[in-house]
Design a protein around this motif. Structure first.
Motif, PDB file in Angstrom:
ATOM      1  N   ASN A 100       0.573  -1.381   0.074  1.00 52.07           N
ATOM      2  CA  ASN A 100       0.089   0.028   0.011  1.00 52.07           C
ATOM      3  C   ASN A 100       0.794   1.265   0.051  1.00 52.07           C
ATOM      4  O   ASN A 100       0.789   2.284  -0.738  1.00 52.07           O
ATOM      5  N   ASN A 104       1.526   3.768  -2.805  1.00 52.40           N
ATOM      6  CA  ASN A 104       1.210   5.269  -3.031  1.00 52.40           C
ATOM      7  C   ASN A 104       2.584   6.249  -3.283  1.00 52.40           C
ATOM      8  O   ASN A 104       2.510   7.262  -3.921  1.00 52.40           O
ATOM      9  N   SER A 108       3.195   8.682  -6.711  1.00 50.02           N
ATOM     10  CA  SER A 108       3.429  10.318  -6.251  1.00 50.02           C
ATOM     11  C   SER A 108       4.520  10.514  -7.162  1.00 50.02           C
ATOM     12  O   SER A 108       4.657  11.689  -7.747  1.00 50.02           O
TER      13      SER A 108
END
Length: 157
Positions: A100, A104, A108
Motif C-alpha cells: 500500500n 502510494n 506520487s
C-alpha cells in the motif's frame, strides 16, 4: 518522461513485484536472518514501511515548495520500531502494508514533472537533485533486496 524518472518508476514496480513474491515464503524463511546477527526478511520489509511513509509525508510535499525539508527522523529509533513490528505482525499484513505505502509512493513519483528531476534540493547542508535523492533511495532498496536474495530465492530483476 525523464530518463531518471522512468528508471525510478521501473525500480519501484520491480520492488513491489519482488516483495509480493515473498508471500510464498513459509514462516521459517520469512523469519530467517539475512545475515548472522542481522534482521530477518520480515524485519527488512517492515523497515521499508516507515521510511516510505516519511518520504511521502515529509519529503515529497516539500521538494517543490519554498519551505525547508523537515528534519529526518532518528534512524535508529525508526528502524528499531519497524524491526519490532516485523517480529510481531503477520507476514501477509507486513506485505500488504508495504504494498500500500510503496504503491502510494510510486503514484506520487509518477506525478513529478520531468523538468523537476534535475532541480536541486537541500537536505540539511547537502545539495543534490531530486533525481539523485530517489536514486539513493533505490540503492538502499537494492542493498536490502540483495541481503534477502542471499537467504531466499527471489525473482531476478
Amino acid at each position: 518522461m525523464e530518463e531518471h524518472q522512468a528508471r525510478i518508476i521501473a525500480h519501484h514496480t520491480d520492488v513491489l513485484s519482488v516483495v509480493t513474491s515473498l508471500q510464498r515464503l513459509d514462516e521459517h524463511e520469512w523469519r530467517t536472518p539475512v545475515k548472522l546477527g542481522g534482521w530477518t526478511v520480515a524485519e527488512v520489509i517492515a523497515h521499508f514501511i516507515p521510511w516510505d511513509d516519511f518520504v511521502l509525508q515529509k519529503r515529497l510535499p516539500y521538494l517543490f515548495s519554498q519551505h525547508l525539508l523537515p528534519k529526518g527522523p532518528e534512524r535508529e529509533g525508526i528502524n528499531s520500531r519497524a524491526a519490532e513490528r516485523g517480529r510481531c505482525i503477520a507476514q501477509r499484513d507486513i506485505i500488504a502494508d508495504f504494498t500500500n505505502i510503496r504503491t502510494n509512493l510510486l503514484q506520487s513519483i509518477q506525478y513529478i514533472h520531468e523538468t523537476d528531476w534535475n532541480r536541486p534540493i537541500f537536505i540539511g547542508d547537502t545539495e543534490l537533485t531530486v533525481s539523485a535523492y530517489f536514486i539513493g533511495l533505490a540503492e538502499h532498496d537494492r542493498h536490502h533486496l540483495e541481503e534477502i536474495r542471499a537467504v531466499v530465492k527471489l525473482p531476478n530483476r
